[in-house]
Design an enzyme around this catalytic site. Structure first.
Site, PDB file in Angstrom:
ATOM      1  N   HIS A   8      -9.909  -6.273  24.080  1.00 30.26           N
ATOM      2  CA  HIS A   8      -9.648  -4.827  24.112  1.00 30.26           C
ATOM      3  C   HIS A   8      -8.220  -4.542  24.557  1.00 30.26           C
ATOM      4  O   HIS A   8      -7.839  -3.398  24.751  1.00 30.26           O
ATOM      5  CB  HIS A   8     -10.665  -4.186  25.076  1.00 30.26           C
ATOM      6  CG  HIS A   8     -10.760  -2.712  24.986  1.00 30.26           C
ATOM      7  ND1 HIS A   8     -10.426  -1.874  26.033  1.00 30.26           N
ATOM      8  CD2 HIS A   8     -11.137  -1.891  23.983  1.00 30.26           C
ATOM      9  CE1 HIS A   8     -10.604  -0.626  25.688  1.00 30.26           C
ATOM     10  NE2 HIS A   8     -11.035  -0.592  24.454  1.00 30.26           N
ATOM     11  N   LYS A  66      -4.082  -4.208  24.584  1.00 35.80           N
ATOM     12  CA  LYS A  66      -3.033  -3.682  23.712  1.00 35.80           C
ATOM     13  C   LYS A  66      -1.704  -4.196  24.254  1.00 35.80           C
ATOM     14  O   LYS A  66      -1.123  -3.615  25.179  1.00 35.80           O
ATOM     15  CB  LYS A  66      -3.030  -2.151  23.677  1.00 35.80           C
ATOM     16  CG  LYS A  66      -4.263  -1.534  23.005  1.00 35.80           C
ATOM     17  CD  LYS A  66      -5.421  -1.370  23.948  1.00 35.80           C
ATOM     18  CE  LYS A  66      -6.590  -0.683  23.256  1.00 35.80           C
ATOM     19  NZ  LYS A  66      -7.787  -0.637  24.094  1.00 35.80           N
ATOM     20  N   ASP A 112      10.977 -11.054  21.541  1.00 35.22           N
ATOM     21  CA  ASP A 112      12.083 -11.915  21.990  1.00 35.22           C
ATOM     22  C   ASP A 112      12.044 -12.216  23.489  1.00 35.22           C
ATOM     23  O   ASP A 112      13.095 -12.460  24.102  1.00 35.22           O
ATOM     24  CB  ASP A 112      13.435 -11.293  21.621  1.00 35.22           C
ATOM     25  CG  ASP A 112      13.751 -11.429  20.137  1.00 35.22           C
ATOM     26  OD1 ASP A 112      13.054 -12.201  19.450  1.00 35.22           O
ATOM     27  OD2 ASP A 112      14.692 -10.758  19.669  1.00 35.22           O
ATOM     28  N   HIS A 153      -8.243   9.105  26.126  1.00 40.98           N
ATOM     29  CA  HIS A 153      -8.348   7.661  25.931  1.00 40.98           C
ATOM     30  C   HIS A 153      -7.567   6.884  26.986  1.00 40.98           C
ATOM     31  O   HIS A 153      -7.686   5.669  27.077  1.00 40.98           O
ATOM     32  CB  HIS A 153      -7.849   7.287  24.530  1.00 40.98           C
ATOM     33  CG  HIS A 153      -8.191   5.890  24.113  1.00 40.98           C
ATOM     34  ND1 HIS A 153      -7.270   4.853  24.135  1.00 40.98           N
ATOM     35  CD2 HIS A 153      -9.361   5.355  23.669  1.00 40.98           C
ATOM     36  CE1 HIS A 153      -7.864   3.743  23.709  1.00 40.98           C
ATOM     37  NE2 HIS A 153      -9.129   4.017  23.434  1.00 40.98           N
ATOM     38  N   LYS A 210      -6.373   5.143  30.392  1.00 41.89           N
ATOM     39  CA  LYS A 210      -7.033   4.483  31.515  1.00 41.89           C
ATOM     40  C   LYS A 210      -5.975   4.325  32.611  1.00 41.89           C
ATOM     41  O   LYS A 210      -5.255   3.330  32.665  1.00 41.89           O
ATOM     42  CB  LYS A 210      -7.569   3.104  31.104  1.00 41.89           C
ATOM     43  CG  LYS A 210      -8.510   3.149  29.873  1.00 41.89           C
ATOM     44  CD  LYS A 210      -7.747   2.917  28.608  1.00 41.89           C
ATOM     45  CE  LYS A 210      -8.618   2.580  27.405  1.00 41.89           C
ATOM     46  NZ  LYS A 210      -9.700   3.442  27.074  1.00 41.89           N
ATOM     47  N   ASP A 235      -1.779   7.690  46.364  1.00 40.01           N
ATOM     48  CA  ASP A 235      -0.767   8.032  47.369  1.00 40.01           C
ATOM     49  C   ASP A 235       0.643   8.150  46.793  1.00 40.01           C
ATOM     50  O   ASP A 235       1.630   7.941  47.516  1.00 40.01           O
ATOM     51  CB  ASP A 235      -0.765   7.006  48.506  1.00 40.01           C
ATOM     52  CG  ASP A 235      -2.004   7.147  49.399  1.00 40.01           C
ATOM     53  OD1 ASP A 235      -2.738   8.136  49.232  1.00 40.01           O
ATOM     54  OD2 ASP A 235      -2.222   6.269  50.242  1.00 40.01           O
TER      55      ASP A 235
END
Length: 423
Positions: free
Chosen positions: A129, A131, A136, A331, A333, A338
């Site tokens: 899941h 991404k 380089d 979508h 997350k 603080d």
């Protein structure tokens, strides 16, 4: 940051491993961060870097769509491979369907591997899941943004861009992202955790970066009674979870930060079904006077829309503020604690992400981008439908029963899928 704040900073950054890609994550300094709050500028950045690549491009994603966004990235990958750059791509077997563009990749020399091509494969039920991308060994990306048009949601047009985040990274942390990809690439080939290979000559090494940060911490410790904010440097950790040696890495990062919170915890997530430890951490934080705010996404999976409210009762009674976001598809997350700790990544706060799937987050400490992330979460909270405790407690009996049934059905299913790992 006062002496107490400096000690909290030290505790938040205490996960320094003796070796790389072990069960702990490491913080390093000297990184540059760019925060993306939606897909369009993220894709533009990715394509620009790929077009300038000279040696190597790697990309791992759960969803790669054959739409305008996907074709722009695909074309850049093909252009890079055609001019002699080594290009490797990992897609998930369930998240990404078999696309005609895969044939174009093969013809151009793009190397492509599929993680767990079937629903139940040699890696069980788990998905990748994550991404991730690296160009380089100089630029890396991590976040929640798939290769898909900002406005598309399963064939439906969203009213506003999907609410999502990613970061572009430069500096020592790039080596950690690259290694995570390389381990995954070999894992797909041989079916288990491969032996680690040494980094190429001249590449940034984690040992050097860790030693640099250790020196920074040592100098901080030697001046405990001084003002530590001036001495503490912004730092970054790449936190990946898998089913081999990093099973609870992302959950532990959340637990550490929330456990040290003194004033504020802001958390936004589309699939909010954490286990008992994380729920208790949020409840204990609220009970000791921390302002805890949750922004929860809705209207993607009906089963979760019914199950998640079952968790609200104990959270609301402890003083946690909850809001459900419906302006567009949430979508992202993300979390901020603080105003000096933040995380951006792919990990939902549910059983699949915390216990089963391959996930990746970036943790930021003392970076200025945390303020931008905080503002975005607070704005989303203000735009969301607030859950009122009195109204919640007065729900009809039928709705309460449905919430109870949906939650316990979900919990039983996840316990079976994770072989008891979800609590």
């Amino acid at each position: 940051m006062s002496g107490g704040g400096g000690r909290r900073f030290a505790r938040l950054t205490q996960h320094l491993p003796g070796r790389r890609y072990g069960s702990r994550y490491r913080f390093c300094t000297g990184n540059e961060i760019r925060l993306f709050t939606e897909g369009e500028p993220f894709f533009a950045s990715l394509v620009e870097r790929i077009d300038a690549a000279q040696c190597d491009v790697v990309l791992e994603t759960y969803i790669f769509c054959d739409d305008a966004a996907g074709r722009s990235v695909s074309d850049a990958l093909i252009r890079a491979a055609t001019r002699g750059v080594r290009v490797r791509v990992i897609t998930d077997g369930i998240g990404t369907e078999r696309l005609a563009m895969f044939n174009d990749w093969t013809l151009a020399g793009v190397e492509h591997r599929i993680y767990n091509p079937h629903l139940f494969g040699r890696f069980g039920f788990s998905r990748t899941h994550r991404k991730l991308a690296v160009v380089d060994d100089a630029f890396a990306w991590c976040g929640g943004i798939n290769i898909v048009d900002d406005y598309d949601q399963n064939g439906m047009r969203l009213p506003y861009p999907r609410w999502d985040f990613a970061v572009e990274l430069q500096g020592p942390v790039v080596a950690d992202v690259r290694e995570a990809f390389d381990v995954q690439w070999e894992r797909i080939r041989i079916g288990h955790r491969p032996a680690l290979t040494p980094p190429p000559v001249g590449a940034p090494t984690p040992r050097a970066a860790t030693a640099r940060f250790v020196r920074a911490r040592q100098s901080t410790r030697s001046a405990r009674n001084a003002d530590m904010r001036a001495m503490a440097e912004p730092c970054v950790a790449f936190v990946a979870r898998d089913n081999f040696v990093n099973r609870r890495a992302i959950e532990k990062a959340y637990l550490t930060a929330i456990g040290q919170a003194r004033s504020e915890v802001l958390l936004a997530n589309p699939y909010f079904m954490p286990g008992r430890k994380l729920r208790r951490a949020l409840i204990f934080a609220a009970q000791r006077g921390v302002d805890v705010r949750l922004v929860i996404g809705r209207k993607e999976f009906a089963a979760l829309d019914y199950a998640v409210p079952f968790l609200y009762r104990s959270l609301l009674k402890a003083g946690v503020k909850i809001a459900e976001y419906e302006r567009t598809m949430l979508h992202g997350k993300v979390a901020v604690v603080d105003s000096n700790w933040g995380t951006v990544g792919s990990s939902n706060l549910d059983a699949l992400s915390l216990v089963l799937n391959n996930e990746a987050n970036v943790v930021l400490v003392l970076h200025p981008e945390i303020d931008q992330l905080r503002d975005a979460i607070l704005a989303a909270f203000d735009e969301s439908r607030r859950i009122d405790e009195k109204h919640y407690e007065s729900r009809p009996a039928g709705e309460r029963l449905l919430n109870w049934f949906a939650y316990n059905t979900y919990r039983l299913a996840m316990k079976l899928l994770t072989v008891g790992g979800y609590d």
